[in-house]
Design a protein around this motif. Sequence first.
Motif, PDB file in Angstrom:
ATOM      1  N   ARG A 158       1.717  -3.723   9.919  1.00 54.70           N
ATOM      2  CA  ARG A 158       2.295  -3.327   8.638  1.00 54.70           C
ATOM      3  C   ARG A 158       2.732  -4.580   7.889  1.00 54.70           C
ATOM      4  O   ARG A 158       3.419  -5.437   8.423  1.00 54.70           O
ATOM      5  CB  ARG A 158       3.494  -2.408   8.846  1.00 54.70           C
ATOM      6  CG  ARG A 158       3.943  -1.691   7.576  1.00 54.70           C
ATOM      7  CD  ARG A 158       5.220  -0.901   7.799  1.00 54.70           C
ATOM      8  NE  ARG A 158       6.356  -1.810   7.963  1.00 54.70           N
ATOM      9  CZ  ARG A 158       7.184  -1.808   8.995  1.00 54.70           C
ATOM     10  NH1 ARG A 158       7.002  -0.963   9.996  1.00 54.70           N
ATOM     11  NH2 ARG A 158       8.195  -2.662   9.037  1.00 54.70           N
ATOM     12  N   LYS A 159       2.351  -4.680   6.620  1.00 53.52           N
ATOM     13  CA  LYS A 159       2.499  -5.950   5.910  1.00 53.52           C
ATOM     14  C   LYS A 159       3.940  -6.418   5.775  1.00 53.52           C
ATOM     15  O   LYS A 159       4.195  -7.618   5.685  1.00 53.52           O
ATOM     16  CB  LYS A 159       1.863  -5.854   4.521  1.00 53.52           C
ATOM     17  CG  LYS A 159       0.354  -5.994   4.548  1.00 53.52           C
ATOM     18  CD  LYS A 159      -0.191  -6.302   3.176  1.00 53.52           C
ATOM     19  CE  LYS A 159       0.290  -7.658   2.684  1.00 53.52           C
ATOM     20  NZ  LYS A 159      -0.184  -7.986   1.326  1.00 53.52           N
ATOM     21  N   ARG A 202      -7.072  -1.410   8.387  1.00 58.39           N
ATOM     22  CA  ARG A 202      -7.876  -1.299   7.167  1.00 58.39           C
ATOM     23  C   ARG A 202      -6.989  -1.309   5.929  1.00 58.39           C
ATOM     24  O   ARG A 202      -7.279  -1.984   4.933  1.00 58.39           O
ATOM     25  CB  ARG A 202      -8.708  -0.013   7.187  1.00 58.39           C
ATOM     26  CG  ARG A 202      -9.888  -0.018   8.125  1.00 58.39           C
ATOM     27  CD  ARG A 202     -10.810   1.145   7.819  1.00 58.39           C
ATOM     28  NE  ARG A 202     -11.859   1.276   8.805  1.00 58.39           N
ATOM     29  CZ  ARG A 202     -12.966   0.541   8.852  1.00 58.39           C
ATOM     30  NH1 ARG A 202     -13.144  -0.422   7.955  1.00 58.39           N
ATOM     31  NH2 ARG A 202     -13.873   0.737   9.778  1.00 58.39           N
ATOM     32  N   GLU A 203      -5.900  -0.581   5.992  1.00 67.47           N
ATOM     33  CA  GLU A 203      -4.994  -0.480   4.849  1.00 67.47           C
ATOM     34  C   GLU A 203      -4.354  -1.824   4.521  1.00 67.47           C
ATOM     35  O   GLU A 203      -4.143  -2.163   3.347  1.00 67.47           O
ATOM     36  CB  GLU A 203      -3.902   0.544   5.164  1.00 67.47           C
ATOM     37  CG  GLU A 203      -2.885   0.766   4.072  1.00 67.47           C
ATOM     38  CD  GLU A 203      -1.811   1.750   4.486  1.00 67.47           C
ATOM     39  OE1 GLU A 203      -0.642   1.547   4.092  1.00 67.47           O
ATOM     40  OE2 GLU A 203      -2.134   2.708   5.232  1.00 67.47           O
ATOM     41  N   SER A 204      -4.056  -2.617   5.545  1.00 72.04           N
ATOM     42  CA  SER A 204      -3.331  -3.876   5.362  1.00 72.04           C
ATOM     43  C   SER A 204      -4.239  -5.080   5.180  1.00 72.04           C
ATOM     44  O   SER A 204      -3.748  -6.174   4.871  1.00 72.04           O
ATOM     45  CB  SER A 204      -2.426  -4.134   6.572  1.00 72.04           C
ATOM     46  OG  SER A 204      -1.493  -3.095   6.734  1.00 72.04           O
ATOM     47  N   GLY A 205      -5.529  -4.921   5.402  1.00 70.10           N
ATOM     48  CA  GLY A 205      -6.429  -6.071   5.367  1.00 70.10           C
ATOM     49  C   GLY A 205      -6.392  -6.874   6.650  1.00 70.10           C
ATOM     50  O   GLY A 205      -6.760  -8.049   6.674  1.00 70.10           O
ATOM     51  N   GLU A 217       2.456  -0.350  13.601  1.00 69.29           N
ATOM     52  CA  GLU A 217       3.437  -0.693  12.562  1.00 69.29           C
ATOM     53  C   GLU A 217       4.130  -2.011  12.879  1.00 69.29           C
ATOM     54  O   GLU A 217       4.461  -2.792  11.980  1.00 69.29           O
ATOM     55  CB  GLU A 217       4.476   0.432  12.451  1.00 69.29           C
ATOM     56  CG  GLU A 217       3.902   1.738  11.952  1.00 69.29           C
ATOM     57  CD  GLU A 217       4.496   2.166  10.632  1.00 69.29           C
ATOM     58  OE1 GLU A 217       5.604   1.718  10.297  1.00 69.29           O
ATOM     59  OE2 GLU A 217       3.836   2.945   9.941  1.00 69.29           O
ATOM     60  N   SER A 263      -3.053  -4.677  -0.344  1.00 68.21           N
ATOM     61  CA  SER A 263      -3.584  -5.167   0.922  1.00 68.21           C
ATOM     62  C   SER A 263      -4.242  -6.519   0.716  1.00 68.21           C
ATOM     63  O   SER A 263      -4.638  -6.899  -0.386  1.00 68.21           O
ATOM     64  CB  SER A 263      -4.602  -4.174   1.498  1.00 68.21           C
ATOM     65  OG  SER A 263      -5.727  -4.068   0.656  1.00 68.21           O
ATOM     66  N   GLU A 269      -6.722   2.449  11.329  1.00 69.13           N
ATOM     67  CA  GLU A 269      -6.427   2.882   9.959  1.00 69.13           C
ATOM     68  C   GLU A 269      -5.427   1.959   9.275  1.00 69.13           C
ATOM     69  O   GLU A 269      -5.603   1.597   8.099  1.00 69.13           O
ATOM     70  CB  GLU A 269      -5.925   4.317   9.983  1.00 69.13           C
ATOM     71  CG  GLU A 269      -6.998   5.317  10.391  1.00 69.13           C
ATOM     72  CD  GLU A 269      -6.482   6.738  10.540  1.00 69.13           C
ATOM     73  OE1 GLU A 269      -5.244   6.937  10.423  1.00 69.13           O
ATOM     74  OE2 GLU A 269      -7.309   7.642  10.770  1.00 69.13           O
ATOM     75  N   LEU A 270      -4.374   1.546   9.997  1.00 68.61           N
ATOM     76  CA  LEU A 270      -3.387   0.665   9.380  1.00 68.61           C
ATOM     77  C   LEU A 270      -3.968  -0.723   9.147  1.00 68.61           C
ATOM     78  O   LEU A 270      -3.661  -1.377   8.143  1.00 68.61           O
ATOM     79  CB  LEU A 270      -2.122   0.594  10.242  1.00 68.61           C
ATOM     80  CG  LEU A 270      -0.944  -0.175   9.619  1.00 68.61           C
ATOM     81  CD1 LEU A 270      -0.599   0.371   8.231  1.00 68.61           C
ATOM     82  CD2 LEU A 270       0.266  -0.117  10.529  1.00 68.61           C
TER      83      LEU A 270
END
Length: 280
Positions: A115-116, A144-147, A111, A2, A141-142
């Motif tokens: 999503r990265k 946070r996961e991806s920055g 997404e 991330s 949540e996504l």
Amino acid sequence: MSLEPFGARLSRAMDDRGPLCVGIDPHASLLADWGLSDDVAGLERFSRTVVEALGEHVAVFKPQSAFFERFGSRGVAVLEKTVAEARAAGALVVMDAKRGDIGSTMAAYAEAFLRKDSPLFSDALTVSPYLGYGSLRPAVELARESGAGLFVLALTSNPEGGEVQHAVRTDGRDVAATMLAHLAAENAGEEPLGSFGAVVGATLGDLSSYDLDINGPLLAPGIGAQGAAPADLPGVFGAAVRNVVPNVSRGVLRHGPDVRALRTAADRFAEEIRAAVAAV
């Protein structure tokens, strides 16, 4: 892996490049003002010119997805290219798509933009919480996961927004204040700035009745053509003005397609905003 959290990247970008977000809003009348055709070719020329002129100068771009989507898949392809080129130039991208839904549908919107490895991956996304703040959880949540980050509609500048945002709950707090409280909780303990911000109009006047200190960014549309000026920001946001991301669209874009004029306009707004914030 991330990215570094959006809030930290945004804080640094505004320190380095100035506190300004420039909208990329290729609506038909603006294309015409630039002498461009209202088609995919005009859309592409417009977007490329804005990024080439300002991509290495401004902290943030905010493309309005609708103006690209209206041309179908070819317009979305231009949006993908615009996002990639803006980020390659070092600017952050806030996708103004105002998505909001529930369950798997909200997850799919997340997404698409957060999503990265998505072609439309953006540093942040505007979202609508009016199916309940909890409906945004897949995007939170996504992000946070991806920055990445989110900007949640809270106190918008359109007059119709009040019928929802100022509605009072059974606990005596209105909907806008509730959204701000949720965001403050998301950002608790984050340094130097949380990644979950609110959209708060710069045209709304004194907002001292609201707690805008959410430890996150406040995306502030309305400067320029909509009537607000940089000097108005302290009166609207108070001490929270240090976390404001002022958005200017037509006030800068109307100076195109001349690259030098676009840069001059953006630099002028950034300096006026910086001076207004420093005075607080």
